[in-house]
Design a protein around this motif. Structure first.
Motif, short mmCIF file in Angstrom:
data_model
loop_
_atom_site.label_atom_id
_atom_site.label_comp_id
_atom_site.label_asym_id
_atom_site.label_seq_id
_atom_site.Cartn_x
_atom_site.Cartn_y
_atom_site.Cartn_z
N GLY A 249 0.80 -1.22 0.00
CA GLY A 249 0.00 0.00 0.00
C GLY A 249 0.82 1.26 0.00
O GLY A 249 0.43 2.27 -0.60
N LEU A 250 1.98 1.23 0.66
CA LEU A 250 2.83 2.42 0.76
C LEU A 250 4.09 2.31 -0.10
O LEU A 250 4.95 3.19 -0.05
CB LEU A 250 3.22 2.66 2.22
CG LEU A 250 2.07 2.91 3.20
CD1 LEU A 250 2.60 3.14 4.61
CD2 LEU A 250 1.22 4.10 2.75
N THR A 251 4.20 1.23 -0.88
CA THR A 251 5.35 0.99 -1.76
C THR A 251 6.66 1.12 -0.99
O THR A 251 7.55 1.90 -1.36
CB THR A 251 5.33 1.95 -2.97
OG1 THR A 251 4.01 2.15 -3.43
CG2 THR A 251 6.16 1.38 -4.12
N ILE A 291 12.67 10.56 1.31
CA ILE A 291 11.65 10.19 2.28
C ILE A 291 10.31 10.83 1.92
O ILE A 291 10.25 11.93 1.35
CB ILE A 291 12.10 10.63 3.70
CG1 ILE A 291 11.39 9.84 4.78
CG2 ILE A 291 11.86 12.12 3.91
CD1 ILE A 291 11.99 10.04 6.15
N LYS A 292 9.22 10.10 2.20
CA LYS A 292 7.87 10.63 2.01
C LYS A 292 7.23 10.83 3.37
O LYS A 292 7.48 10.06 4.30
CB LYS A 292 7.00 9.64 1.21
CG LYS A 292 7.40 9.44 -0.22
CD LYS A 292 6.30 8.67 -0.97
CE LYS A 292 6.02 7.32 -0.32
NZ LYS A 292 4.99 6.56 -1.09
N GLN A 293 6.41 11.83 3.47
CA GLN A 293 5.63 12.05 4.69
C GLN A 293 4.16 11.86 4.37
O GLN A 293 3.64 12.45 3.41
CB GLN A 293 5.88 13.44 5.27
CG GLN A 293 7.22 13.57 5.97
CD GLN A 293 7.28 14.79 6.86
OE1 GLN A 293 6.70 15.82 6.57
NE2 GLN A 293 8.01 14.68 7.97
N ILE A 294 3.51 11.03 5.16
CA ILE A 294 2.08 10.79 4.94
C ILE A 294 1.35 10.91 6.27
O ILE A 294 1.95 10.78 7.34
CB ILE A 294 1.83 9.37 4.36
CG1 ILE A 294 2.26 8.29 5.37
CG2 ILE A 294 2.55 9.19 3.03
CD1 ILE A 294 1.77 6.90 5.02
N LEU A 299 -1.86 5.06 7.03
CA LEU A 299 -1.38 3.76 7.50
C LEU A 299 -2.51 2.98 8.16
O LEU A 299 -2.69 1.79 7.91
CB LEU A 299 -0.23 3.97 8.49
CG LEU A 299 0.31 2.71 9.19
CD1 LEU A 299 0.97 1.78 8.19
CD2 LEU A 299 1.31 3.11 10.29
N ILE A 300 -3.30 3.67 8.98
CA ILE A 300 -4.39 2.99 9.70
C ILE A 300 -5.47 2.52 8.73
O ILE A 300 -6.06 1.45 8.92
CB ILE A 300 -4.96 3.94 10.78
CG1 ILE A 300 -3.88 4.24 11.83
CG2 ILE A 300 -6.20 3.34 11.44
CD1 ILE A 300 -4.25 5.31 12.83
#
Length: 419
Positions: A249-251, A291-294, A299-300
């Motif tokens: 999902g987040l690669t 880096i990526k910020q999400i 995530l949940i």
């Protein structure tokens, strides 16, 4: 009458072969059956997926490393172990047994022995390895279940024999790995049964409880009532599935996905999760420049559906066995995957039961590290060994289900006559 594989030795060892870790615990047993941990060892498992051996050599190495570490700490060599059995192919069957009674006297020990001997005289395992053969509860004259029929008058005494089974070929792979590690299997137990012995209090086992052991590759289920297990099952979903969902999902890499799950994961969304951000390293990129910020909420949103699905699958298993509506049954979650924040709340909603988190509590002076839910099965196998009450069947036969065989024969006969 009762057969003991261990003859109450002074040293016993438990080996938990899991999908995420392999653990070995060595214990000294006192004359009062007090268990004192002498050594333990564990490491990440390889060659094991969804509770099933997929690579004999890798699994053997994992077992050998865990056992070596436990032996070094205990300063003792072991050659026999109690081993856990898991995987999504485990199943249970209830076999009934009834004997006539002497109406002029109450039930005594010989009557109880007679009805159990009759129930265990011949067991058809139908192409499976027999893991458990337990007498559970009694009935007098077809009435309600009773725990102890002694000193009661009646015409007939019945008992339920619980059989726990796993396909022969899967168990053969377990024995191969254990034997390749220069060990002998002295006893075997389903993972959730062992975990129940470690985590459930006496009142829970007596009044009724379902232990759900959430491992890396499987989620195992055992239901207790009147002090006995009466249902075994399992589903092929565990904590590793959550990790895989996060990775895809987040690669990101599987190792980073596991870290995200451990540090920031939750199965239950709160309002502040949209405001909090987390760092994600794209797969193949391990430096801070990429880096990526999400939002943590992203995530949940990946985790929650998988946890809901897991308990929906558990609920279907309980429904199929007619157990979903037992009102006084509480649920106890254990295993490594149960430590994820919010899992208890999701379980309570989906299963519509009172739910608590369980950890080993029925052995005194446990080392702190072994108090965790990840070690419930291994600690429970020590309790299983010293309280072993299973009956060895008089004769085991290995035939396919005759009803199914008759149906197949009828189909072939019909085809032959009409075509």
């Amino acid at each position: 009458m009762v057969t003991h594989s261990f003859n109450r030795p002074s040293t016993i060892a438990a080996l938990d072969i899991g999908s995420s870790k392999v653990c070995c615990v060595i214990a000294k047993i006192g004359r009062d059956k007090r268990i004192n941990i002498a050594g333990y060892g564990y490491n990440a498992s390889k060659g094991i997926k969804n509770g099933i051996i997929t690579d004999i050599n890798q699994a053997t190495i994992s077992v050998g490393n865990a056992v070596d570490a436990a032996e070094q700490m205990a300063n003792e060599r072991i050659n026999r172990v109690i081993v856990n059995v898991s995987g999504d192919k485990i199943r249970s069957i209830i076999k009934g047994s009834t004997v006539s009674l002497n109406k002029n006297r109450p039930v005594n020990d010989s009557d109880i022995a007679k009805v159990i001997d009759k129930g265990t005289h011949k067991i058809n395992t139908e192409g499976c390895e027999l893991i458990h053969c337990l007498h559970t509860n009694y009935r007098m004259d077809g009435g309600e279940e009773i725990k102890d029929p002694r000193n009661i008058y009646g015409e007939n005494l019945s008992v339920d024999i619980l059989l726990g089974l796993i396909p022969d070929i899967l168990y053969r792979n377990i024995t191969t790995v254990v034997n390749n590690a220069n060990l002998e299997i002295a006893g075997k137990a389903f993972s959730a049964y062992a975990s129940g012995l470690a985590c459930l209090v006496d009142d829970e086992r007596e009044l009724g409880a379902t232990i759900i052991d959430m491992g890396g590759g499987t989620t195992s289920i055992t239901c207790f009532r009147h002090g006995f297990p009466f249902y075994f099952s399992s589903i092929p979903v565990g904590g590793n599935n959550v990790t895989n969902d996060i990775a895809y999902g987040l690669t990101t890499s599987f190792s980073h996905a596991e870290r995200l799950k451990t540090l920031h994961g939750c199965a239950f969304l709160s309002t502040q999760d949209n405001e909090e951000t987390i760092n994600v390293y794209p797969v193949g990129e391990e430096d801070d420049s990429n880096i990526k910020q999400i939002p943590r909420a992203d995530l949940i949103h990946i985790i929650t559906p998988r946890i809901e699905e897991t308990f929906e699958m558990v609920n279907r298993k309980l429904q199929e066995a007619g157990l979903e509506d037992i009102s006084n049954h509480r649920v106890v979650l254990t295993g490594g995957a149960s430590q994820l924040s919010g899992v208890r709340e999701i379980a309570s909603m989906v299963l519509d039961k009172q739910v608590r988190l369980g950890r080993p509590k029925n052995i005194l002076n446990l080392p702190d590290i072994l108090h965790g839910p990840s070690f419930s099965t291994c600690i429970g196998m020590l309790l299983f060994a010293i309280n072993y009450t299973e009956r060895k069947p008089g004769k085991i036969i290995n035939k396919p289900n005759t009803l199914q065989g008759n149906k197949i024969n009828k189909i072939f006969s019909w085809l032959k006559q009409n075509f």
